[in-house]
Motif scaffolding. Structure first.
Motif, PDB file in Angstrom:
ATOM      1  N   VAL A  74      16.930  -4.649   0.826  1.00 54.00           N
ATOM      2  CA  VAL A  74      16.637  -3.405   0.116  1.00 54.00           C
ATOM      3  C   VAL A  74      17.150  -2.256   0.966  1.00 54.00           C
ATOM      4  O   VAL A  74      16.758  -2.090   2.118  1.00 54.00           O
ATOM      5  CB  VAL A  74      15.120  -3.254  -0.138  1.00 54.00           C
ATOM      6  N   ALA A  75      18.058  -1.444   0.381  1.00 54.21           N
ATOM      7  CA  ALA A  75      18.660  -0.336   1.130  1.00 54.21           C
ATOM      8  C   ALA A  75      17.855   0.942   1.015  1.00 54.21           C
ATOM      9  O   ALA A  75      17.944   1.823   1.878  1.00 54.21           O
ATOM     10  CB  ALA A  75      20.088  -0.096   0.646  1.00 54.21           C
ATOM     11  N   GLY A  76      17.096   1.112  -0.036  1.00 55.38           N
ATOM     12  CA  GLY A  76      16.287   2.311  -0.228  1.00 55.38           C
ATOM     13  C   GLY A  76      15.039   1.960  -0.995  1.00 55.38           C
ATOM     14  O   GLY A  76      15.102   1.384  -2.079  1.00 55.38           O
ATOM     15  N   ARG A  77      13.882   2.271  -0.442  1.00 55.05           N
ATOM     16  CA  ARG A  77      12.628   1.844  -1.053  1.00 55.05           C
ATOM     17  C   ARG A  77      11.854   3.050  -1.575  1.00 55.05           C
ATOM     18  O   ARG A  77      11.613   4.012  -0.841  1.00 55.05           O
ATOM     19  CB  ARG A  77      11.774   1.095  -0.025  1.00 55.05           C
ATOM     20  N   GLY A  78      11.465   2.988  -2.838  1.00 54.11           N
ATOM     21  CA  GLY A  78      10.666   4.058  -3.420  1.00 54.11           C
ATOM     22  C   GLY A  78       9.188   3.836  -3.150  1.00 54.11           C
ATOM     23  O   GLY A  78       8.587   2.917  -3.715  1.00 54.11           O
ATOM     24  N   ASP A  79       8.612   4.638  -2.287  1.00 51.36           N
ATOM     25  CA  ASP A  79       7.206   4.442  -1.919  1.00 51.36           C
ATOM     26  C   ASP A  79       6.235   4.947  -2.984  1.00 51.36           C
ATOM     27  O   ASP A  79       5.032   4.709  -2.880  1.00 51.36           O
ATOM     28  CB  ASP A  79       6.910   5.167  -0.592  1.00 51.36           C
ATOM     29  N   PHE A  80       6.729   5.650  -3.995  1.00 54.97           N
ATOM     30  CA  PHE A  80       5.857   6.203  -5.016  1.00 54.97           C
ATOM     31  C   PHE A  80       5.932   5.426  -6.328  1.00 54.97           C
ATOM     32  O   PHE A  80       5.110   5.628  -7.197  1.00 54.97           O
ATOM     33  CB  PHE A  80       6.207   7.672  -5.266  1.00 54.97           C
ATOM     34  N   GLY A  81       6.934   4.569  -6.470  1.00 53.35           N
ATOM     35  CA  GLY A  81       7.051   3.794  -7.701  1.00 53.35           C
ATOM     36  C   GLY A  81       8.479   3.734  -8.189  1.00 53.35           C
ATOM     37  O   GLY A  81       9.358   3.212  -7.511  1.00 53.35           O
ATOM     38  N   GLY A  82       8.715   4.299  -9.374  1.00 56.57           N
ATOM     39  CA  GLY A  82      10.041   4.236  -9.970  1.00 56.57           C
ATOM     40  C   GLY A  82      10.208   2.997 -10.819  1.00 56.57           C
ATOM     41  O   GLY A  82       9.246   2.336 -11.208  1.00 56.57           O
TER      42      GLY A  82
END
Length: 492
Positions: free
Chosen positions: A409-417
Motif C-alpha cells: 500500500v503506497a498511500g493509506r487513508g486513515d479516515f476511510g474513503g
C-alpha cells in the motif's frame, strides 16, 4: 409505449393519395427509428380526426402496413410496431462519400482530447473482479426512496420546479438544505448568494478555472492529482505547476512563489487518500494570506470518513474568504446524478453563475428537486449510514487480503474513503499489468495518468472497493498478486 397522435402530420407537398401518404409517414418513422418495436399507434378514429381524413383511409393504411410487417394488430387493443419490422441499412458513411474539405486540425483552436483521463471498459460490470473507483453499487443504493422522491418531484405541486427555466437561479428548496444540512457538517456557514449548484465537481472546477485563470496566471496542483483537473487546467493557457504530495498531502512550504490559485483535495487526497492534518491546513491558509493566493478546496469523499470523524474543511478555517469550496453528490449518491455545488464569496459566485448561465443555464430542475426531497426526508443520511457500514466491512476484507497477498500500500487513508493507492515492485509497469489482469477478469486503474507529465511513476495503481462484493475481494486481490509476481520475475 403509446405514440402521441401529435407525432403525425401530413406534409402539404406530399405526393400520392392520402392513404399512401399515411402509409409512407408511418413506415418512414419506423425505418428512421423514431417509432420502435412495441410502440402503440393511435386508434384509427383518433388519427383520422387529428389528420382531418376519413377513418377508412387510416384503416386501409394500417391494413397495408400490417401486410408489410411494419405493424401488427392485437385484437381489440389496437395496432403496434412489429417486432420484425423492416430496418433501414446503416448509411452513415457511404463507400464513395467524399472526405471533408475542411482541415479540422487547423480549425480547432485547442487540444481538448489530448488530456488523458483514467477510463474504464464500458462493460466493466461484466468483469468478476472490478476494482473500479467511484461507481455506485446497486446493492447499496436506496432505490425505493429515491424513486418516491423522483415521483414526488414529478407531481403537480412541483410543476414549476420540474418545468421552469430558472435562468441563472437554483432550486431554492435544494439551496436551503445545502445551507442547513450539508454545509454545517463541514463547519461552513454561508448565505444563499454564496452557493452555486453545478453539474458535479468537474463542472465546478471548470467554472473556477475559467473565472480565476488565464494567460499570465499561475495554478498549482498536487502531484499526483485528479486527472480531470489537469485536463481542465490545460484549457486555461495558464502556467501550471505540480507539487509532490507526501503522506499528509500538499506541503504548504512547497507551494512556489507567484501562485495565483492552489488546488487541493485535503480530506482524501486524490488518488493517494492522504488526509491533510489540521495544523497543515492552517499553515496553508497562513501561506495563502502572506502570498495572496486563492485556494480551491475539492472536498470529495469527506462523506466517506467512516474510520474517524472528518477533519475540519479548509473553508471552515478560512478567516479571509480565500477558499472556494467544491462539493458533489457523485460519490455519496451516484455519478450519474451530475450535481455538485460551489461555496465561495459572493463576488466569485456572481461571475461563476453568469458563466454557468451562458453555457447551460442550470442543472435540471427535476434532479435538483429530487435531491432536495431525498435530503429533506432523511433518506440521504440513512443512505450514508449504509455506505459507511458496507465500506467499513469491505475495507477490512480488502486490508486483510492485501496483507495476506503481500501487496504494498503506497498511500493509506486513515479516515476511510473507498480505495487503496498501491505500488507494485520497481520494474513492473502498471499499465501492462492492468492489460494482463483484464484477461483474468480483474480491473485496476494504472497510476501514470494521475501524475504530471515527465514526473510519473510507472508502478503505482489504484484499487477501489465501492463496486465489488466483499466475497469477491480476496480472490481478486490474489489474482493481482499472482500477476505482479509473474511480471516481477520476468523483469529480473
Amino acid at each position: 409505449m403509446p405514440i402521441p397522435v401529435e407525432t403525425f402530420f401530413l406534409a402539404p407537398d406530399a405526393g400520392g393519395t392520402l392513404q399512401q401518404q399515411i402509409r409512407a409517414m408511418i413506415a418512414d418513422g419506423i425505418l428512421a427509428g423514431r417509432l420502435r418495436a412495441g410502440d402503440k399507434l393511435p386508434s384509427s378514429r383518433r388519427l383520422a380526426d387529428h389528420l382531418g381524413v376519413s377513418r377508412i383511409t387510416v384503416t386501409l393504411a394500417y391494413t397495408d402496413l400490417v401486410a408489410g410487417d411494419y405493424l401488427w394488430a392485437r385484437g381489440r387493443s389496437g395496432h403496434y410496431v412489429s417486432e420484425t419490422a423492416p430496418t433501414r441499412p446503416d448509411v452513415r458513411r457511404l463507400p464513395n462519400a467524399p472526405e471533408s474539405a475542411v482541415d479540422w486540425s487547423a480549425r480547432i483552436v485547442g487540444d481538448f482530447s489530448g488530456h488523458g483521463i483514467v477510463g474504464r471498459p464500458e462493460d466493466w460490470r461484466s468483469y468478476p473482479y472490478p476494482f473500479i473507483y467511484g461507481q455506485a453499487d446497486p446493492a447499496l443504493f436506496d432505490h425505493q426512496n429515491w424513486r418516491q422522491c423522483a415521483l414526488r418531484a414529478l407531481g403537480r405541486r412541483d410543476f414549476d420546479a420540474l418545468t421552469e427555466d430558472y435562468y441563472e437561479r437554483d432550486d431554492p428548496m435544494l439551496i436551503e438544505y445545502v445551507l442547513r444540512s450539508l454545509l454545517p457538517r463541514r463547519g461552513i456557514a454561508a448565505a444563499p448568494t454564496e452557493v452555486l449548484l453545478t453539474l458535479g465537481a468537474q463542472n465546478a472546477l471548470w467554472l473556477a478555472t475559467q473565472v480565476l485563470l488565464g494567460p499570465g496566471r499561475q495554478a498549482v496542483t498536487e502531484n499526483p492529482c485528479y486527472t480531470g483537473l489537469r485536463s481542465i487546467l490545460g484549457q486555461t493557457a495558464s502556467n501550471v505547476l505540480a507539487v509532490d504530495v507526501d503522506e499528509e498531502g500538499l506541503p504548504p512550504d512547497a507551494v512556489p512563489a507567484g501562485a495565483d490559485v492552489v488546488f487541493v483535495t485535503p480530506s482524501h487526497q486524490s488518488p493517494t487518500n492522504a488526509t491533510m492534518p489540521v495544523q497543515r491546513r492552517l499553515a496553508l491558509l497562513d501561506r495563502a494570506g502572506r502570498d495572496d493566493f486563492v485556494i480551491v478546496e475539492d472536498d470529495y469523499e469527506f462523506e466517506m470518513s467512516f474510520l474517524r470523524p472528518a477533519a475540519p474543511s479548509l473553508k471552515s478555517l478560512d478567516a479571509e474568504g480565500r477558499v472556494i469550496y467544491v462539493g458533489s453528490f457523485s460519490k455519496s449518491l451516484f455519478p450519474g446524478v451530475r450535481l455538485g455545488y460551489i461555496v465561495a464569496p459572493e463576488a466569485f459566485v456572481r461571475e461563476a453563475r453568469a458563466l454557468r448561465g451562458a453555457v447551460f443555464r442550470h442543472p435540471p430542475g427535476h434532479v435538483q428537486r429530487t435531491v432536495a426531497y431525498f435530503l429533506a426526508l432523511g433518506h440521504y443520511d440513512a443512505h450514508l449510514n449504509r455506505l459507511h457500514q458496507a465500506y467499513r466491512r469491505r475495507r477490512v476484507v480488502m486490508n486483510e487480503a492485501i496483507r495476506a497477498a503481500g501487496l504494498t500500500v503506497a498511500g493509506r487513508g486513515d479516515f476511510g474513503g473507498s480505495s487503496f493507492w498501491m505500488a507494485a515492485p520497481e520494474g513492473v509497469d502498471s499499465e501492462d499489468l492492468a492489460q494482463q489482469l483484464k484477461t483474468r477478469g480483474v480491473l485496476i486503474e494504472p497510476g501514470r495518468k494521475f501524475f504530471a507529465p515527465g514526473r510519473d511513476t510507472r508502478n503505482t495503481y489504484r484499487i477501489a472497493y465501492s463496486s465489488i462484493a466483499p466475497g469477491k475481494i480476496p480472490e481478486g486481490i490474489a489474482r493481482i498478486a499472482e500477476a505482479i509476481g509473474e511480471r516481477a520475475d520476468a523483469a529480473r
